[in-house]
Design an enzyme around this catalytic site. Sequence first.
Site, short mmCIF file in Angstrom:
data_model
loop_
_atom_site.label_atom_id
_atom_site.label_comp_id
_atom_site.label_asym_id
_atom_site.label_seq_id
_atom_site.Cartn_x
_atom_site.Cartn_y
_atom_site.Cartn_z
N GLY A 48 0.85 -1.19 0.00
CA GLY A 48 0.00 0.00 0.00
C GLY A 48 0.88 1.24 0.00
O GLY A 48 2.09 1.15 0.22
N ARG A 99 4.12 5.90 1.78
CA ARG A 99 4.66 7.26 1.88
C ARG A 99 4.21 8.10 0.69
O ARG A 99 4.90 9.03 0.27
CB ARG A 99 6.17 7.24 1.96
CG ARG A 99 6.81 6.53 0.79
CD ARG A 99 8.22 6.97 0.65
NE ARG A 99 8.88 6.17 -0.38
CZ ARG A 99 10.08 6.42 -0.80
NH1 ARG A 99 10.76 7.41 -0.30
NH2 ARG A 99 10.61 5.67 -1.74
N GLY A 101 7.03 7.38 6.38
CA GLY A 101 6.20 8.03 5.36
C GLY A 101 6.89 9.17 4.64
O GLY A 101 6.28 9.88 3.85
N ARG A 120 -1.61 -0.99 -10.42
CA ARG A 120 -0.44 -1.84 -10.67
C ARG A 120 -0.86 -3.30 -10.60
O ARG A 120 -1.96 -3.61 -10.14
CB ARG A 120 0.65 -1.58 -9.64
CG ARG A 120 0.14 -0.79 -8.52
CD ARG A 120 1.01 -0.53 -7.36
NE ARG A 120 0.82 0.86 -6.92
CZ ARG A 120 1.81 1.69 -6.66
NH1 ARG A 120 3.03 1.28 -6.70
NH2 ARG A 120 1.56 2.94 -6.32
N ASP A 167 4.51 -4.76 -7.49
CA ASP A 167 3.89 -3.50 -7.06
C ASP A 167 4.48 -2.31 -7.81
O ASP A 167 3.98 -1.20 -7.74
CB ASP A 167 4.04 -3.29 -5.55
CG ASP A 167 5.48 -3.42 -5.08
OD1 ASP A 167 6.10 -4.47 -5.36
OD2 ASP A 167 5.99 -2.48 -4.46
N ASN A 168 5.56 -2.54 -8.55
CA ASN A 168 6.18 -1.46 -9.31
C ASN A 168 5.95 -1.64 -10.81
O ASN A 168 6.71 -1.12 -11.63
CB ASN A 168 7.68 -1.39 -9.03
CG ASN A 168 7.96 -0.96 -7.59
OD1 ASN A 168 7.14 -0.28 -6.97
ND2 ASN A 168 9.10 -1.34 -7.07
P1 AMP Z 1 9.22 1.11 -3.17
O1 AMP Z 1 10.51 0.39 -2.91
O2 AMP Z 1 9.35 2.59 -3.28
O3 AMP Z 1 8.44 0.52 -4.30
O4 AMP Z 1 8.36 0.90 -1.84
C1 AMP Z 1 7.92 -0.36 -1.40
C2 AMP Z 1 6.89 -0.18 -0.31
O5 AMP Z 1 7.46 0.40 0.85
C3 AMP Z 1 5.71 0.71 -0.68
O6 AMP Z 1 4.55 0.19 -0.07
C4 AMP Z 1 6.09 2.03 -0.05
O7 AMP Z 1 4.98 2.85 0.19
C5 AMP Z 1 6.76 1.58 1.23
N1 AMP Z 1 7.70 2.59 1.74
C6 AMP Z 1 8.89 2.95 1.20
N2 AMP Z 1 9.49 3.89 1.95
C7 AMP Z 1 8.68 4.14 2.99
C8 AMP Z 1 8.75 5.02 4.12
N3 AMP Z 1 9.79 5.83 4.32
N4 AMP Z 1 7.72 5.00 4.99
C9 AMP Z 1 6.68 4.18 4.81
N5 AMP Z 1 6.55 3.35 3.78
C10 AMP Z 1 7.54 3.31 2.88
MG MG Z 2 6.83 1.10 -5.31
#
Ligand code: AMP
Ligand code: MG
Length: 482
Positions: free
Chosen positions: A86, A89, A122, A179, A248-249
């Site tokens: 989900g 952030r 976040g 996604r 998810d990406n």
């Molecule tokens: P990502 O690697 O950017 O695709 O993020 C993977 C997951 O981790 C997603 O659900 C993001 O929303 C969550 N996420 C990444 N960084 C943070 C953060 N600093 N605080 C909370 N959730 C995070």
């Molecule tokens: Mg992501």
Amino acid sequence: MHGWNWVHSYTGLPRPFFSRVQPAQVPAPRTVFWNQTLATELGLNPDAFPPEEVAAQLSGNRLPPGTDPIAQAYAGHQFGHFTMLGDGRAILLGEHLTPAQHRVDIQLKGSGVTPYSRRGDGKAALGPMLREYLISEAMHALGIPTTRSLAVVATGETIYRETPLPGAILTRIAASHLRVGTFQFAATLDQPESLRALVTYTIHRHFPAAAQADCLALALLENVINRQAELVAQWLAVGFVHGVMNTDNMALSGETIDYGPCAFLDRYHPDAVFSSIDHAGRYAYARQPSIAQWNLARFAETLLPEIDPIPERAIELARTAVETFAPQFQRAWLLRMRAKLGLQIPEAEDQILIQTLLRWMTETGVDFTATFRNLTFHLDSATAQPPDRDFGAWLQSWRARLRRENVPSDQIRQRLHRANPRFTPRNARVEEALAAAHHGDLAPLQRLLRVLARPYDEHPGDEGLAEPPPDGGVGYQTFCGT
Ligand code: AMP
Ligand code: MG
């Protein structure tokens, strides 16, 4: 009048798909980058956005009227492991309708905790948000479908990673944030009506031409497969390594999304990996097509109940669809690679011509971008000496092949320049520019942005930005931008 034209369709989906949230207030928002060109394209009135206004609105401190902020629920396979995720952030302010009636998501990335933040804060650090701004805009200029970046606002807050870092918020523009992981989340609900609602929603939003199909779920699967085949072929053609192709990406719109640990090839090698956490090379350059297909198989699984009530039939239809990925990718890739060699008339042997060049590039470790861009120097056998005999032999067959295109060499030169960028975001140049920005000097980043906005042109005085690194860039590592 700002020109915002808010609409909210995602919030019409069943409740489990999102949570209403408010962005965190930030202490001292300051606009670092504001993408005026994109703002104008979106139909925003640039005069209504002095830097203070951008900072207030796009930090989340003073949301424009008409927004309805939410965090989206999704799941995903991260490096092969299934997880509930989900927006941890990111906060979706809503959808904006452009004057051309295009619907785009306006999302603030880094604006505080949501119900999906797990143990995260976040927040986002300035460096990674500047990196996403730069690379996404560079991808767009290269002609590759991608989310865009409207602004980076520094928050005036210190956030803590391994070290204290300045916080920032990126405003991301996307055709949508649907996604593969959104469907994986839907599949966990075990609510047929929720899954059906999501299928219908996605078809109407991204593939309206398929709205009359007999089976919406199958039509959706086929369309998404087609977009991904095209997208990954385009990545390979510019030497892009996404780095974190978790489900998810992978955006269903076919846009490139999530510029965490991505990088561009300097020295060519099919096994090139840059992400510090990708130990097994799961997301290596040349593995991207097969990983895309793996992700699409996960997508197909979520759709089975909607494809056919008889499981065996559903599986058979889904499998047949997913198996079309490889030939579709192959066709898209051949088209792009042919173009990179100046070829338009397909010939059966083209694949061999391309593979022979790539094999030579692997063996010699030459620079990807420069090798293709500099092919124009070798159009005429009299003007440039090939670096070795193998390349010389390849050039001979290439020139013979070009003659069968039956067009003057000027035209070939033009084709080559249009298909082979002179400038890509060189990893070392990106790092330098980000390091300068960290010390308060935005000039190198601005220069990169300016040049990368027209990557197929020559930029007298900025040739250095196209220069391959002396060591081929071997050993360059990226880190997830969290
Ligand atoms: P990502 O690697 O950017 O695709 O993020 C993977 C997951 O981790 C997603 O659900 C993001 O929303 C969550 N996420 C990444 N960084 C943070 C953060 N600093 N605080 C909370 N959730 C995070
Ligand atoms: Mg992501």
